[in-house]
Design a protein around this motif. Sequence first.
Motif, PDB file in Angstrom:
ATOM      1  N   ALA A  14       1.053  -0.986   0.099  1.00 40.34           N
ATOM      2  CA  ALA A  14      -0.153   0.117  -0.072  1.00 40.34           C
ATOM      3  C   ALA A  14       0.872   1.219  -0.137  1.00 40.34           C
ATOM      4  O   ALA A  14       0.416   2.328  -0.841  1.00 40.34           O
ATOM      5  N   GLU A  15       2.004   1.274   0.868  1.00 42.11           N
ATOM      6  CA  GLU A  15       2.805   2.323   0.690  1.00 42.11           C
ATOM      7  C   GLU A  15       3.536   2.629  -0.402  1.00 42.11           C
ATOM      8  O   GLU A  15       3.809   3.731  -1.052  1.00 42.11           O
ATOM      9  N   ALA A  16       4.038   1.522  -1.220  1.00 38.88           N
ATOM     10  CA  ALA A  16       4.809   1.562  -2.468  1.00 38.88           C
ATOM     11  C   ALA A  16       4.033   1.681  -3.531  1.00 38.88           C
ATOM     12  O   ALA A  16       4.624   2.272  -4.512  1.00 38.88           O
ATOM     13  N   GLY A  17       2.786   1.187  -3.685  1.00 35.61           N
ATOM     14  CA  GLY A  17       2.012   1.550  -4.669  1.00 35.61           C
ATOM     15  C   GLY A  17       2.287   0.229  -5.787  1.00 35.61           C
ATOM     16  O   GLY A  17       1.696   0.390  -6.893  1.00 35.61           O
ATOM     17  N   SER A  18       2.937  -0.847  -5.265  1.00 39.23           N
ATOM     18  CA  SER A  18       3.099  -1.813  -6.459  1.00 39.23           C
ATOM     19  C   SER A  18       3.873  -3.099  -5.645  1.00 39.23           C
ATOM     20  O   SER A  18       4.512  -2.842  -4.640  1.00 39.23           O
ATOM     21  N   PHE A  19       3.543  -4.368  -5.969  1.00 36.72           N
ATOM     22  CA  PHE A  19       4.264  -5.583  -5.451  1.00 36.72           C
ATOM     23  C   PHE A  19       5.554  -5.472  -5.577  1.00 36.72           C
ATOM     24  O   PHE A  19       6.471  -5.791  -4.761  1.00 36.72           O
ATOM     25  N   SER A  20       6.041  -5.082  -6.938  1.00 40.85           N
ATOM     26  CA  SER A  20       7.639  -5.258  -7.285  1.00 40.85           C
ATOM     27  C   SER A  20       8.182  -4.136  -6.168  1.00 40.85           C
ATOM     28  O   SER A  20       9.429  -4.538  -5.671  1.00 40.85           O
ATOM     29  N   GLU A  21       7.642  -2.882  -6.068  1.00 38.61           N
ATOM     30  CA  GLU A  21       8.634  -2.152  -5.116  1.00 38.61           C
ATOM     31  C   GLU A  21       8.641  -2.572  -3.949  1.00 38.61           C
ATOM     32  O   GLU A  21       9.482  -2.474  -2.924  1.00 38.61           O
ATOM     33  N   ALA A  22       7.364  -2.980  -3.154  1.00 39.84           N
ATOM     34  CA  ALA A  22       7.220  -3.607  -1.864  1.00 39.84           C
ATOM     35  C   ALA A  22       8.111  -4.839  -1.776  1.00 39.84           C
ATOM     36  O   ALA A  22       8.825  -4.924  -0.654  1.00 39.84           O
ATOM     37  N   THR A  29      10.644 -11.627  -3.316  1.00 40.64           N
ATOM     38  CA  THR A  29      10.227 -11.628  -4.702  1.00 40.64           C
ATOM     39  C   THR A  29       8.867 -10.865  -4.746  1.00 40.64           C
ATOM     40  O   THR A  29       8.234 -11.084  -3.941  1.00 40.64           O
ATOM     41  N   SER A  30       8.629 -10.443  -6.027  1.00 36.97           N
ATOM     42  CA  SER A  30       7.312  -9.713  -6.269  1.00 36.97           C
ATOM     43  C   SER A  30       6.173 -10.845  -6.102  1.00 36.97           C
ATOM     44  O   SER A  30       5.147 -10.530  -5.596  1.00 36.97           O
ATOM     45  N   ALA A  31       6.492 -12.075  -6.657  1.00 35.73           N
ATOM     46  CA  ALA A  31       5.411 -13.166  -6.434  1.00 35.73           C
ATOM     47  C   ALA A  31       5.283 -13.565  -5.016  1.00 35.73           C
ATOM     48  O   ALA A  31       3.916 -13.969  -4.519  1.00 35.73           O
ATOM     49  N   ALA A  32       6.423 -13.530  -4.038  1.00 37.00           N
ATOM     50  CA  ALA A  32       6.033 -13.749  -2.786  1.00 37.00           C
ATOM     51  C   ALA A  32       5.158 -12.821  -1.921  1.00 37.00           C
ATOM     52  O   ALA A  32       4.370 -13.004  -1.252  1.00 37.00           O
ATOM     53  N   VAL A  33       5.130 -11.481  -2.346  1.00 36.78           N
ATOM     54  CA  VAL A  33       4.503 -10.508  -1.858  1.00 36.78           C
ATOM     55  C   VAL A  33       3.099 -10.592  -2.132  1.00 36.78           C
ATOM     56  O   VAL A  33       2.096 -10.681  -1.386  1.00 36.78           O
ATOM     57  N   GLY A  34       2.917 -10.627  -3.553  1.00 39.35           N
ATOM     58  CA  GLY A  34       1.780 -10.786  -4.017  1.00 39.35           C
ATOM     59  C   GLY A  34       0.725 -12.245  -3.373  1.00 39.35           C
ATOM     60  O   GLY A  34      -0.283 -11.869  -2.876  1.00 39.35           O
TER      61      GLY A  34
END
Length: 309
Positions: A14-22, A29-34
Amino acid sequence: METLNSIECFVRTAEAGSFSEAARRLGLTSAAVGKNVAKLEAQVGVRLFHRSTRRLALTEAGQQFLGEVRGGLGAIQSAVANLASIDGEPSGTLRVSMGTTFGLAYIVPLLQEFLQRYPRITPDWHFDNRPVDLIAENFDAAIGGGIDIPQGVVARELGPAHRVLLASPDYLARYGPFDVPADLEGCDGILVRSPQTGRVRPWTLRNRDGEQAPIALRQRMTMSDPEAVCRIAEMGMGVALAGMPHALPFLESGRLMRVLPGWHVDTGMLALYFPAQRLLPAKTRAFVDFIVARFREQDFGRRFSAVSV
């Protein structure tokens, strides 16, 4: 603990605005965050994000949930970290941001002693010449000079953030003497551009009497790193403006000399800053106290002062 990880992924996304930046901020990894965010949505039975190929936005429920959990996340993480250190030995991953040259010169040499004292702490240090958002980027601490300390952040002063004019002995012999700031007019300037704007700030010189004057150098070249401007000045290619921590090794070795030694730029303080929390993680407290103590022992507060040199 799995739910806590999912909540952290949600907050950072929510703070970063994207899974990749988070993912970058969390070291995942972006997949892990998602996947973690999807797990959280499945657990609460509510969609927290509107997803599309171009943007990620909070739903109304997501906005409400973020407001309710954001403030308590840091406190819970600190409590967990301190629980892991219940035997009195700080532990965990320590994320710290610092300038590249500054970190290599003053912080990295302390690493071995720090880890001998706190072997259960795992350093995750980031070297970057820019101010960071501690909360949004998930840092435990950062070191920087001339930074406006935002609300919710505490700073421990390490020394003054002074900048000085420098040139090689050969350059001063050829083009000096320089007695007042106006004497610099037309001299080649070797300047550092701001990492935020990419531009050179119009710094103002001041002396012990409180007088002020603009820097009259001709902007001959700009660099993104203060070490670079010092090395170029050492080559006799002009007058550099650099912070005292970067200038100090060159001054003490005689490779560079102060230009207009009675004048300097004052940008506030060099500080070690960290989130203001009632329950500060033991690993962060150990790092802060260790660095502050070592800087005092080495008298960097005086050595970084442009007035006392």
